[in-house]
Motif scaffolding. Sequence first.
Motif, PDB file in Angstrom:
ATOM      1  N   UNK A 156       0.754  -1.166  -0.106  1.00 34.34           N
ATOM      2  CA  UNK A 156      -0.002   0.120  -0.151  1.00 34.34           C
ATOM      3  C   UNK A 156       0.916   1.232  -0.181  1.00 34.34           C
ATOM      4  N   UNK A 157       2.132   1.215   0.843  1.00 38.00           N
ATOM      5  CA  UNK A 157       3.005   2.511   0.933  1.00 38.00           C
ATOM      6  C   UNK A 157       3.513   2.523  -0.548  1.00 38.00           C
ATOM      7  N   UNK A 158       4.022   1.287  -1.139  1.00 38.78           N
ATOM      8  CA  UNK A 158       4.430   1.439  -2.444  1.00 38.78           C
ATOM      9  C   UNK A 158       3.739   2.128  -3.273  1.00 38.78           C
ATOM     10  N   UNK A 159       2.499   1.573  -3.584  1.00 45.60           N
ATOM     11  CA  UNK A 159       1.615   2.134  -4.504  1.00 45.60           C
ATOM     12  C   UNK A 159       1.197   3.712  -4.322  1.00 45.60           C
ATOM     13  N   UNK A 160       1.291   4.203  -3.109  1.00 39.88           N
ATOM     14  CA  UNK A 160       1.287   5.708  -2.978  1.00 39.88           C
ATOM     15  C   UNK A 160       2.398   6.123  -3.464  1.00 39.88           C
ATOM     16  N   UNK A 161       3.647   5.595  -3.319  1.00 43.14           N
ATOM     17  CA  UNK A 161       4.917   6.410  -3.800  1.00 43.14           C
ATOM     18  C   UNK A 161       4.661   6.100  -5.393  1.00 43.14           C
ATOM     19  N   UNK A 162       4.254   5.351  -5.783  1.00 41.22           N
ATOM     20  CA  UNK A 162       4.336   5.451  -7.572  1.00 41.22           C
ATOM     21  C   UNK A 162       3.122   6.354  -7.755  1.00 41.22           C
ATOM     22  N   UNK A 163       2.169   6.481  -7.289  1.00 41.54           N
ATOM     23  CA  UNK A 163       1.056   7.553  -7.677  1.00 41.54           C
ATOM     24  C   UNK A 163       1.548   8.918  -7.447  1.00 41.54           C
ATOM     25  N   UNK A 164       2.428   9.222  -6.475  1.00 39.10           N
ATOM     26  CA  UNK A 164       3.052  10.597  -6.131  1.00 39.10           C
ATOM     27  C   UNK A 164       3.958  10.703  -7.162  1.00 39.10           C
ATOM     28  N   UNK A 165       4.807   9.597  -8.022  1.00 36.19           N
ATOM     29  CA  UNK A 165       5.902   9.789  -8.705  1.00 36.19           C
ATOM     30  C   UNK A 165       5.040  10.274 -10.079  1.00 36.19           C
ATOM     31  N   UNK A 166       3.881   9.692 -10.324  1.00 34.58           N
ATOM     32  CA  UNK A 166       3.069   9.833 -11.335  1.00 34.58           C
ATOM     33  C   UNK A 166       2.412  11.293 -11.485  1.00 34.58           C
ATOM     34  N   UNK A 167       2.165  11.661 -10.369  1.00 38.63           N
ATOM     35  CA  UNK A 167       1.605  13.236 -10.204  1.00 38.63           C
ATOM     36  C   UNK A 167       2.818  14.130 -10.515  1.00 38.63           C
ATOM     37  N   UNK A 168       3.981  13.783 -10.441  1.00 39.65           N
ATOM     38  CA  UNK A 168       5.236  14.567 -10.807  1.00 39.65           C
ATOM     39  C   UNK A 168       5.691  14.476 -12.011  1.00 39.65           C
ATOM     40  N   UNK A 169       5.394  13.290 -12.690  1.00 41.95           N
ATOM     41  CA  UNK A 169       5.834  12.751 -14.048  1.00 41.95           C
ATOM     42  C   UNK A 169       4.789  11.931 -14.883  1.00 41.95           C
ATOM     43  N   UNK A 170       3.451  12.480 -15.249  1.00 42.54           N
ATOM     44  CA  UNK A 170       2.420  11.875 -15.736  1.00 42.54           C
ATOM     45  C   UNK A 170       3.007  10.724 -16.715  1.00 42.54           C
ATOM     46  N   UNK A 171       2.243   9.783 -16.661  1.00 45.44           N
ATOM     47  CA  UNK A 171       2.420   8.607 -17.777  1.00 45.44           C
ATOM     48  C   UNK A 171       3.840   8.266 -17.976  1.00 45.44           C
ATOM     49  N   UNK A 172       4.769   8.426 -16.877  1.00 39.82           N
ATOM     50  CA  UNK A 172       6.177   7.813 -16.969  1.00 39.82           C
ATOM     51  C   UNK A 172       6.150   6.472 -17.143  1.00 39.82           C
ATOM     52  N   UNK A 173       6.633   5.731 -18.263  1.00 41.40           N
ATOM     53  CA  UNK A 173       6.249   4.338 -18.485  1.00 41.40           C
ATOM     54  C   UNK A 173       7.116   3.436 -17.291  1.00 41.40           C
ATOM     55  N   UNK A 174       8.002   3.784 -16.829  1.00 45.67           N
ATOM     56  CA  UNK A 174       8.777   2.832 -15.950  1.00 45.67           C
ATOM     57  C   UNK A 174       8.003   2.937 -14.632  1.00 45.67           C
ATOM     58  N   UNK A 175       7.307   4.093 -14.217  1.00 41.14           N
ATOM     59  CA  UNK A 175       6.591   4.228 -13.002  1.00 41.14           C
ATOM     60  C   UNK A 175       5.184   3.167 -13.151  1.00 41.14           C
ATOM     61  N   UNK A 176       4.566   3.384 -14.446  1.00 42.10           N
ATOM     62  CA  UNK A 176       3.468   2.696 -14.537  1.00 42.10           C
ATOM     63  C   UNK A 176       3.512   1.196 -14.362  1.00 42.10           C
ATOM     64  N   UNK A 177       4.757   0.657 -15.177  1.00 36.94           N
ATOM     65  CA  UNK A 177       5.184  -0.684 -15.250  1.00 36.94           C
ATOM     66  C   UNK A 177       5.564  -1.030 -13.481  1.00 36.94           C
ATOM     67  N   UNK A 178       6.283  -0.234 -12.720  1.00 34.31           N
ATOM     68  CA  UNK A 178       6.507  -0.664 -11.608  1.00 34.31           C
ATOM     69  C   UNK A 178       5.169  -0.893 -10.706  1.00 34.31           C
ATOM     70  N   UNK A 179       4.420  -0.008 -10.906  1.00 36.73           N
ATOM     71  CA  UNK A 179       2.588   0.064 -10.229  1.00 36.73           C
ATOM     72  C   UNK A 179       2.126  -1.425 -10.774  1.00 36.73           C
ATOM     73  N   UNK A 180       2.396  -1.546 -12.043  1.00 34.84           N
ATOM     74  CA  UNK A 180       1.705  -2.898 -12.438  1.00 34.84           C
ATOM     75  C   UNK A 180       2.378  -3.969 -11.847  1.00 34.84           C
ATOM     76  N   UNK A 181       3.747  -4.038 -11.747  1.00 30.39           N
ATOM     77  CA  UNK A 181       4.591  -5.096 -10.847  1.00 30.39           C
ATOM     78  C   UNK A 181       3.998  -5.378  -9.485  1.00 30.39           C
ATOM     79  N   UNK A 182       3.533  -4.126  -8.928  1.00 27.80           N
ATOM     80  CA  UNK A 182       3.119  -4.090  -7.449  1.00 27.80           C
ATOM     81  C   UNK A 182       1.980  -5.020  -7.419  1.00 27.80           C
ATOM     82  N   UNK A 183       1.156  -4.840  -8.108  1.00 23.68           N
ATOM     83  CA  UNK A 183      -0.372  -5.755  -8.314  1.00 23.68           C
ATOM     84  C   UNK A 183       0.015  -7.256  -8.777  1.00 23.68           C
ATOM     85  N   UNK A 184       1.175  -7.310  -9.599  1.00 19.60           N
ATOM     86  CA  UNK A 184       1.498  -8.687 -10.194  1.00 19.60           C
ATOM     87  C   UNK A 184       2.051  -9.506  -8.963  1.00 19.60           C
TER      88      UNK A 184
END
Length: 263
Positions: A156-184
């Motif tokens: 849960x903390x990890x996904x919050x950090x990814x979303x904060x990263x996406x707020x700063x850098x929208x649609x950044x592929x490395x962050x979106x992929x890391x968020x996907x890996x979190x759910x994987x």
Amino acid sequence: MAAARRYTKPICHTGLGLALILLAGCNTQPQRELITGSIPKPGAVSSMTLPELNRATDGAGRAYERNPKDKQAGLNYASLLRSTGRSAQALAVMQQVTIHHPNDREVLSAYGKAQAAAGQLEQALTTIVRAQTPDRPDWRLKSAEGAVLDQLGRANEARQRYREALDLQPNEPSVLSNLGMSYLLAKDLKTAENYMQQAAQQPGADSSVRQNLALAVGLQGRFSEAEAIATRELSPDQAQANLTYLRGMLAQQNAWKQLAAKP
């Protein structure tokens, strides 16, 4: 004479044998041209043969030896060492660089990644948080913090950090992929695939992003689709290396045979 096998950049494995690409040193940001012995440009490593990569690492090592206090020389050498799987040596280099540049955010970020790659997760988290500044937050550090938190089981903390990263850098592929890996990692494969599809569709997406998407698709039993994704836009040697990696990851999860047996 057989063609030289192309090098496929290793991906950092978590305890479940899955990949969080940012900790592998993946960086989609452009870099300036550097002197001889420097790290290759983004994307260049994955297209190099292993001898070429070893020569680049040796050159970076010589540049570092000439001036161990040089920040860029140390960062370049440590990054190439991590790319070739020499995590302990990369950490040793970054420890020396950090001594000479103790308050440099770029150095602290690279040091945190080196610690994580060497399995020092709690230390990596401390270093990455130390590098972050509330008045000028860095999306790369947010994503790196999320990747470490995921490996510590704090999803849960990890996904919050990814979303904060996406707020700063929208649609950044490395962050979106890391968020996907979190759910994987949580075995929520559909949600993982959705984020990885978004990541793969971004202009800056690289082979690591597509490998993660292929893994998410393969774990759902769609092997032909996964293989097509894993081999897209690659040379035959690179495509075969990616397929070998994909099948190995699925076998590591004891999933390839199990899912293949399903109707």
